[in-house]
Design a protein around this motif. Structure first.
Motif, short mmCIF file in Angstrom:
data_model
loop_
_atom_site.label_atom_id
_atom_site.label_comp_id
_atom_site.label_asym_id
_atom_site.label_seq_id
_atom_site.Cartn_x
_atom_site.Cartn_y
_atom_site.Cartn_z
N ILE A 32 0.76 -1.16 0.05
CA ILE A 32 -0.12 0.05 0.08
C ILE A 32 0.98 1.15 -0.07
CG2 ILE A 32 -1.81 1.52 1.22
CD1 ILE A 32 -2.86 -1.42 2.39
N VAL A 69 -3.59 0.96 -3.21
CA VAL A 69 -2.85 -0.41 -3.49
C VAL A 69 -1.78 -0.33 -4.57
CG1 VAL A 69 -3.16 -2.81 -4.05
CG2 VAL A 69 -4.95 -1.95 -2.62
N LYS A 84 -8.45 2.11 -3.46
CA LYS A 84 -8.48 3.02 -2.27
C LYS A 84 -8.68 1.97 -1.15
CE LYS A 84 -9.05 7.66 -4.04
NZ LYS A 84 -10.15 8.77 -3.93
N THR A 89 -2.48 -2.67 10.20
CA THR A 89 -1.14 -3.01 9.82
C THR A 89 -0.46 -3.53 11.13
OG1 THR A 89 -0.24 -0.83 10.47
CG2 THR A 89 -0.96 -1.40 8.14
N SER A 93 3.05 1.61 9.65
CA SER A 93 2.18 2.53 9.04
C SER A 93 2.73 4.11 8.73
CB SER A 93 0.61 2.97 9.67
OG SER A 93 -0.27 1.56 9.19
N GLN A 97 5.31 3.39 2.39
CA GLN A 97 4.66 2.25 2.06
C GLN A 97 4.68 1.26 3.10
OE1 GLN A 97 7.27 1.50 -1.55
NE2 GLN A 97 5.47 1.88 -2.77
N VAL A 105 -6.89 -5.82 4.79
CA VAL A 105 -7.20 -4.75 4.00
C VAL A 105 -8.69 -4.77 3.60
CG1 VAL A 105 -6.45 -3.50 2.04
CG2 VAL A 105 -4.65 -5.04 3.13
#
Length: 329
Positions: A32, A69, A84, A89, A93, A97, A105
């Motif tokens: 991401i 993504v 989007k 995570t 974050s 990335q 997700v």
């Protein structure tokens, strides 16, 4: 890519902004491009080495992200580059990335921007699980929310109101209580205005609260258990006060009460279908305008440590977010 790294356990001012190689998604993983990251209390524990999970150094904190993504690994079919998304995570974050398991997700609702999505996942997911699966909150019951101006507290106020509960918000100042009132609280309690038990009993004709939502712990839990109703449920969300209380279990006996732990992170792993069902309901309420994440401050990536420190000191109202890519909305 740029990332704010924790290289040794310590305080937020020890985090360093560096360039590191971009990660590569493996099987069942998603890469991401992070636009916004949410800030949560466990992030402060993570960098201090006080959380139950201890990532290998160096690592970037940040347990939730919103972005686009960039690539998907083998076996990923429900997402594709350009989507989007919002993601849970665990850490990572606070970087341009991040690689995340595809199961963590979710496509962003069309009416959410990146900031709103980064502010939504953890707080609303936690509060929804607490009130639905753990407390089984019923319409007409009284819900007491401690720490009601924080991220999970405000989410609990909003969700409790939507579920039909009579919501009592408790916080440490008039300013914080007005934030909770705006979120839908029916009654307000300021900790400094006397005994928590007496204030709750005054608002409930002596019955106490059916459900108590406690992300604070410490002295407040000691007081709150004495304000619980017969057959009440005390939700242990966390310990923002810094002290894990020792519960006098005789009080649960006298009230026929239950003390319920809320470990939402484990719930998302062990009961993913129920978690997704929770999100579908939360997204529907958001689309109807019934849930409105309050973002009180936005930080640049280089200043994300300041956000962690504000949260640690319990100075934050609502949700704090970190802008990873300038111009994100």
């Amino acid at each position: 890519m740029k990332a704010l790294l924790c290289k040794a356990f310590g305080t937020a001012d020890s985090l360093v902004l560096e360039d590191i190689p971009s990660p590569v998604p493996g099987s069942d993983e998603v890469l991401i491009d992070v636009h916004m990251a949410g800030v949560n209390f466990p992030d402060t524990l993570l960098i201090e080495g006080k959380y139950q999970i201890k990532p290998a150094f160096p690592f970037a904190p940040g347990s939730e992200a919103a972005g686009i993504v960039a690539a998907v690994g083998a076996g990923v079919s429900h997402l594709q580059p350009g989507d989007k998304v919002m993601a849970l995570t665990g850490w990572g974050s606070f970087a341009e990335q991040v690689v995340v398991r595809a199961s963590q997700v979710t496509l962003m609702p069309t009416r959410m921007d990146f900031a709103g999505a980064a502010a939504f996942g953890v707080t609303y997911g936690t509060s929804m699980h607490a009130l639905c699966q753990r407390a089984r909150l019923q319409k007409g019951e009284t819900l007491l929310v401690l720490g009601a101006s924080g991220g999970v507290g405000l989410a609990a106020v909003e969700i409790g109101r939507v579920m039909g509960a009579h919501v009592i918000a408790a916080a440490s100042s008039k300013q914080k209580l007005e934030v909770a009132r705006a979120a839908g609280a029916h009654e307000l309690i300021c900790y400094g205005n006397g005994s928590l038990k007496e204030q709750v009993n005054a608002l409930t004709e002596g019955r106490g609260a059916d459900v108590i939502f406690d992300p604070v712990g410490g002295d407040l839990l000691d007081q709150a258990i004495r304000a619980i109703a017969w057959n009440g449920r005390l939700l242990v969300i966390g310990f923002a006060s810094g002290r894990i209380p020792q519960l006098p279990v005789n009080l649960t006996l006298l009230k026929g009460a239950a003390v319920l732990g809320v470990f939402w992170g484990a719930f998302t792993q062990r009961q993913p279908q129920e978690n997704q069902a929770n999100y579908r309901q939360l997204f529907a309420w958001h689309a109807e305008g019934k849930l409105r994440p309050l973002i009180s401050q936005q930080y640049a990536l280089a200043r994300a440590g300041d956000a962690l420190e504000a949260l640690r000191l319990r100075k934050a109202v609502g949700k704090l977010v970190v802008e990873i890519r300038k111009g994100s909305s």
